[in-house]
Design an enzyme around this catalytic site. Sequence first.
Site, PDB file in Angstrom:
ATOM      1  N   GLY A 134       4.319 -44.966  -2.400  1.00  0.00           N
ATOM      2  CA  GLY A 134       3.690 -45.573  -3.395  1.00  0.00           C
ATOM      3  C   GLY A 134       4.503 -46.749  -4.126  1.00  0.00           C
ATOM      4  N   ILE A 181       6.317 -47.409  -6.792  1.00  0.00           N
ATOM      5  CA  ILE A 181       7.710 -47.515  -7.368  1.00  0.00           C
ATOM      6  C   ILE A 181       8.590 -46.740  -6.313  1.00  0.00           C
ATOM      7  N   SER A 240      -2.542 -40.245  -0.582  1.00  0.00           N
ATOM      8  CA  SER A 240      -3.820 -40.279  -1.453  1.00  0.00           C
ATOM      9  C   SER A 240      -3.901 -41.530  -2.255  1.00  0.00           C
ATOM     10  N   SER A 300       7.325 -40.707 -18.245  1.00  0.00           N
ATOM     11  CA  SER A 300       6.678 -42.147 -18.871  1.00  0.00           C
ATOM     12  C   SER A 300       6.723 -42.179 -20.240  1.00  0.00           C
ATOM     13  N   TYR A 334      -3.358 -36.996 -18.206  1.00  0.00           N
ATOM     14  CA  TYR A 334      -2.272 -37.450 -17.138  1.00  0.00           C
ATOM     15  C   TYR A 334      -0.858 -37.652 -17.989  1.00  0.00           C
ATOM     16  N   LYS A 337       2.937 -35.334 -17.712  1.00  0.00           N
ATOM     17  CA  LYS A 337       4.182 -35.624 -17.688  1.00  0.00           C
ATOM     18  C   LYS A 337       5.057 -34.920 -18.957  1.00  0.00           C
ATOM     19  N   ASN A 376      -6.493 -50.482 -13.744  1.00  0.00           N
ATOM     20  CA  ASN A 376      -6.345 -50.179 -15.005  1.00  0.00           C
ATOM     21  C   ASN A 376      -5.363 -50.992 -15.803  1.00  0.00           C
ATOM     22  N   LEU A 382      -2.594 -53.952 -16.966  1.00  0.00           N
ATOM     23  CA  LEU A 382      -2.531 -55.338 -17.123  1.00  0.00           C
ATOM     24  C   LEU A 382      -2.016 -56.185 -15.950  1.00  0.00           C
ATOM     25  N   ARG A 427       4.128 -54.064 -25.300  1.00  0.00           N
ATOM     26  CA  ARG A 427       4.701 -53.342 -24.249  1.00  0.00           C
ATOM     27  C   ARG A 427       6.249 -53.917 -23.716  1.00  0.00           C
ATOM     28  N   ARG A 432      -9.143 -50.725 -26.348  1.00  0.00           N
ATOM     29  CA  ARG A 432      -9.318 -49.539 -25.464  1.00  0.00           C
ATOM     30  C   ARG A 432      -8.962 -48.263 -26.037  1.00  0.00           C
ATOM     31  N   ASP A 435      -5.314 -46.530 -26.779  1.00  0.00           N
ATOM     32  CA  ASP A 435      -4.015 -47.609 -26.728  1.00  0.00           C
ATOM     33  C   ASP A 435      -3.430 -47.359 -28.112  1.00  0.00           C
TER      34      ASP A 435
HETATM   35  P1  NAD Z   1       1.619 -44.535  -6.944  1.00  0.00           P
HETATM   36  O1  NAD Z   1       0.331 -43.933  -6.889  1.00  0.00           O
HETATM   37  O2  NAD Z   1       1.784 -45.894  -6.022  1.00  0.00           O
HETATM   38  O3  NAD Z   1       2.578 -43.599  -6.071  1.00  0.00           O
HETATM   39  C1  NAD Z   1       2.494 -42.103  -6.342  1.00  0.00           C
HETATM   40  C2  NAD Z   1       2.469 -41.652  -4.594  1.00  0.00           C
HETATM   41  O4  NAD Z   1       2.348 -40.278  -4.553  1.00  0.00           O
HETATM   42  C3  NAD Z   1       1.475 -42.063  -3.788  1.00  0.00           C
HETATM   43  O5  NAD Z   1       1.994 -42.511  -2.640  1.00  0.00           O
HETATM   44  C4  NAD Z   1       0.603 -40.976  -3.556  1.00  0.00           C
HETATM   45  O6  NAD Z   1      -0.223 -41.082  -2.513  1.00  0.00           O
HETATM   46  C5  NAD Z   1       1.441 -39.805  -3.689  1.00  0.00           C
HETATM   47  N1  NAD Z   1       0.861 -38.436  -4.053  1.00  0.00           N
HETATM   48  C6  NAD Z   1       0.301 -38.139  -5.136  1.00  0.00           C
HETATM   49  N2  NAD Z   1       0.049 -37.006  -5.066  1.00  0.00           N
HETATM   50  C7  NAD Z   1       0.699 -36.399  -4.016  1.00  0.00           C
HETATM   51  C8  NAD Z   1       0.875 -35.213  -3.383  1.00  0.00           C
HETATM   52  N3  NAD Z   1       0.161 -33.999  -4.046  1.00  0.00           N
HETATM   53  N4  NAD Z   1       1.390 -34.707  -2.723  1.00  0.00           N
HETATM   54  C9  NAD Z   1       2.381 -35.864  -1.889  1.00  0.00           C
HETATM   55  N5  NAD Z   1       2.116 -37.071  -2.324  1.00  0.00           N
HETATM   56  C10 NAD Z   1       1.203 -37.400  -3.651  1.00  0.00           C
HETATM   57  O7  NAD Z   1       2.247 -44.671  -8.288  1.00  0.00           O
HETATM   58  P2  NAD Z   1       3.668 -45.477  -8.693  1.00  0.00           P
HETATM   59  O8  NAD Z   1       3.350 -46.373  -9.706  1.00  0.00           O
HETATM   60  O9  NAD Z   1       4.584 -45.377  -7.771  1.00  0.00           O
HETATM   61  O10 NAD Z   1       4.276 -43.995  -9.682  1.00  0.00           O
HETATM   62  C11 NAD Z   1       5.351 -43.293  -9.343  1.00  0.00           C
HETATM   63  C12 NAD Z   1       5.280 -41.972 -10.261  1.00  0.00           C
HETATM   64  O11 NAD Z   1       5.813 -42.873 -11.479  1.00  0.00           O
HETATM   65  C13 NAD Z   1       4.254 -41.191 -10.644  1.00  0.00           C
HETATM   66  O12 NAD Z   1       4.623 -40.173 -10.834  1.00  0.00           O
HETATM   67  C14 NAD Z   1       3.837 -42.071 -11.836  1.00  0.00           C
HETATM   68  O13 NAD Z   1       3.137 -40.923 -12.675  1.00  0.00           O
HETATM   69  C15 NAD Z   1       5.162 -42.130 -12.529  1.00  0.00           C
HETATM   70  N6  NAD Z   1       5.053 -43.199 -13.487  1.00  0.00           N
HETATM   71  C16 NAD Z   1       4.422 -44.665 -13.111  1.00  0.00           C
HETATM   72  C17 NAD Z   1       4.291 -45.451 -14.073  1.00  0.00           C
HETATM   73  C18 NAD Z   1       3.366 -46.881 -13.686  1.00  0.00           C
HETATM   74  O14 NAD Z   1       2.917 -47.543 -14.719  1.00  0.00           O
HETATM   75  N7  NAD Z   1       3.254 -47.125 -12.610  1.00  0.00           N
HETATM   76  C19 NAD Z   1       4.953 -45.499 -15.325  1.00  0.00           C
HETATM   77  C20 NAD Z   1       5.274 -44.220 -15.639  1.00  0.00           C
HETATM   78  C21 NAD Z   1       5.296 -43.375 -14.563  1.00  0.00           C
HETATM   79  C1  WQD Z   2      -0.959 -52.854 -21.282  1.00  0.00           C
HETATM   80  C2  WQD Z   2      -1.479 -53.427 -22.211  1.00  0.00           C
HETATM   81  C3  WQD Z   2      -3.522 -52.729 -22.916  1.00  0.00           C
HETATM   82  C4  WQD Z   2      -5.347 -54.082 -18.963  1.00  0.00           C
HETATM   83  C5  WQD Z   2      -0.238 -47.217 -18.942  1.00  0.00           C
HETATM   84  C6  WQD Z   2      -0.137 -45.790 -18.937  1.00  0.00           C
HETATM   85  C7  WQD Z   2       1.206 -45.402 -19.123  1.00  0.00           C
HETATM   86  C8  WQD Z   2       1.826 -45.721 -18.140  1.00  0.00           C
HETATM   87  C9  WQD Z   2       1.806 -47.308 -17.768  1.00  0.00           C
HETATM   88  C10 WQD Z   2       1.879 -44.213 -16.194  1.00  0.00           C
HETATM   89  C11 WQD Z   2      -2.145 -52.567 -23.369  1.00  0.00           C
HETATM   90  C12 WQD Z   2      -3.528 -54.354 -22.334  1.00  0.00           C
HETATM   91  C13 WQD Z   2      -4.407 -53.835 -20.373  1.00  0.00           C
HETATM   92  C14 WQD Z   2      -6.444 -54.917 -19.302  1.00  0.00           C
HETATM   93  C15 WQD Z   2      -5.671 -55.397 -21.595  1.00  0.00           C
HETATM   94  N1  WQD Z   2       1.645 -45.369 -16.972  1.00  0.00           N
HETATM   95  N2  WQD Z   2      -4.536 -54.543 -21.335  1.00  0.00           N
HETATM   96  N3  WQD Z   2      -6.494 -55.610 -20.636  1.00  0.00           N
HETATM   97  O1  WQD Z   2      -1.473 -48.712 -21.542  1.00  0.00           O
HETATM   98  O2  WQD Z   2       0.814 -49.518 -21.850  1.00  0.00           O
HETATM   99  O3  WQD Z   2       0.354 -47.957 -20.109  1.00  0.00           O
HETATM  100  O4  WQD Z   2       0.402 -47.688 -17.959  1.00  0.00           O
HETATM  101  O5  WQD Z   2       2.797 -43.508 -16.685  1.00  0.00           O
HETATM  102  O6  WQD Z   2       1.071 -44.087 -19.396  1.00  0.00           O
HETATM  103  O7  WQD Z   2      -0.947 -45.548 -20.098  1.00  0.00           O
HETATM  104  O8  WQD Z   2       0.022 -50.096 -19.856  1.00  0.00           O
HETATM  105  O9  WQD Z   2      -0.789 -51.990 -18.273  1.00  0.00           O
HETATM  106  O10 WQD Z   2      -2.916 -50.371 -18.922  1.00  0.00           O
HETATM  107  O11 WQD Z   2      -1.715 -52.070 -20.787  1.00  0.00           O
HETATM  108  O12 WQD Z   2      -5.651 -56.067 -22.597  1.00  0.00           O
HETATM  109  O13 WQD Z   2      -7.464 -55.143 -18.591  1.00  0.00           O
HETATM  110  O14 WQD Z   2      -2.226 -54.599 -21.856  1.00  0.00           O
HETATM  111  O15 WQD Z   2      -4.480 -52.704 -23.923  1.00  0.00           O
HETATM  112  O16 WQD Z   2      -1.854 -53.302 -24.562  1.00  0.00           O
HETATM  113  P1  WQD Z   2      -0.321 -49.076 -20.919  1.00  0.00           P
HETATM  114  P2  WQD Z   2      -1.629 -51.218 -19.262  1.00  0.00           P
END
Ligand code: NAD
Ligand code: WQD
Length: 351
Positions: free
Chosen positions: A10, A12, A34, A125, A150, A154, A199, A201, A232, A304, A307
């Site tokens: 994925g 990160i 997935s 998160s 979600y 966490k 979803n 920004l 943010r 939204r 938020d």
């Molecule tokens: P991502 O969806 O790109 O990566 C997650 C990976 O996990 C994907 O490759 C997916 O195929 C895999 N996966 C999901 N369910 C699985 C399962 N049951 N078995 C094996 N693989 C599975 O997401 P990301 O942005 O790289 O996020 C990585 C982690 O960081 C996640 O746990 C996410 O919740 C967390 N996180 C992400 C953000 C963000 O904004 N991207 C913020 C905070 C925390």
């Molecule tokens: C950022 C800002 C929106 C989209 C989410 C999850 C959080 C974490 C990171 C996983 C906000 C605004 C967004 C758009 C907009 N993920 N926005 N138009 O909501 O801070 O965090 O992602 O753990 O759990 O909730 O991030 O990028 O969705 O939004 O105006 O089309 O941008 O309102 O102020 P968020 P985001």
Amino acid sequence: MNILVTGGAGFIGTHTLIELYKAGHTAVVIDNLSNSNPVALQRVAEIIGISQIPFCKVDIRDREGLEKVFAEHKFDACIHFAGLKAVGESVEKPWEYYENNIGGTLVLVDVMRKHGCKNIIFSSSATIYGDPVEIPITENCPKGQCTNPYGWTKSMLEQVLMDIQKADPEWNVVLLRYFNPVGAHQSGRIGENPNGIPNNLMPYITQVAVGKRTELGVFGNDYPTPDGTGVRDYIHVCDLAAAHVAALKCFAVERLEVKGETEEASHLNIYNVGTGNGYSVLDMVKAFVRVNGVNVPYSIKPRRAGDIATCYCNPAKAKAELGWEARYGIDDMVRDSWRWQKQNPDGYPED
Ligand code: NAD
Ligand code: WQD
């Protein structure tokens, strides 16, 4: 160290693999694909300069599949990214989110302990703070009410892992609370590849800039922030990736010896991973336009649901204890996000 990276295909995970190899570690990736594409792992291998990243297509809920991986490899630690992460989808499909994220982690942790691997870094998160009672947010800020399943996965998994560590001091649990990851590797070869309508920004901005969407909807301009739009703590994904390598320090023998001294200390492996800077939605749009010289039409839309106005952290603890701090600024973030999108307008090609 040899690291098991769950969800390593994925967004990160792929960036973290590069940092791990750069620091001299090796990794085995498990992912059920997935929400990812194996082409991303081929590109990671190219960037690192190795023929391939060891990869097993395994679901973390699949005990037998995990047993096989652990029988074939010896791991010093696990970096656990695997999980579903779409906030809106989690409201529609709460069971799927609890089952995948919590059910999967319980199976993973059980197989890990059976094989004597009790070091885990978990992707938490900023969402676990809910509407935070302090800004900037320190790790002492109490956890809050999440507004979606979600977020609860966490929050609950943090509790599960802390309880497991408390019951068995051989466990070393690191909870990294990510703020808002954006950007992409400087090569432009890997980046964020959301399915369908983004979803978040930054991918929305890049898809507008590349012409896939007509305009950005800015969700609310009546928040109590300098320009009325949400604030943010955006962090470059390469900085976030480096934080995982820094966090491996928590598993070093010298550190574990110190940690054993007080019960309190053994529960302190919790870190905010952000820059400490808060930027508004319009700050991000303006920086993107200025740095990249492209147009991003937008219009103001209603807020939204779920938020909050402002969310940014105090990252001092990670600096003091892990020696990690963010190196990249907002201009790097918007430049690298755009390079990835421009070079890959449709994301990764099918394998
Ligand atoms: P991502 O969806 O790109 O990566 C997650 C990976 O996990 C994907 O490759 C997916 O195929 C895999 N996966 C999901 N369910 C699985 C399962 N049951 N078995 C094996 N693989 C599975 O997401 P990301 O942005 O790289 O996020 C990585 C982690 O960081 C996640 O746990 C996410 O919740 C967390 N996180 C992400 C953000 C963000 O904004 N991207 C913020 C905070 C925390
Ligand atoms: C950022 C800002 C929106 C989209 C989410 C999850 C959080 C974490 C990171 C996983 C906000 C605004 C967004 C758009 C907009 N993920 N926005 N138009 O909501 O801070 O965090 O992602 O753990 O759990 O909730 O991030 O990028 O969705 O939004 O105006 O089309 O941008 O309102 O102020 P968020 P985001």
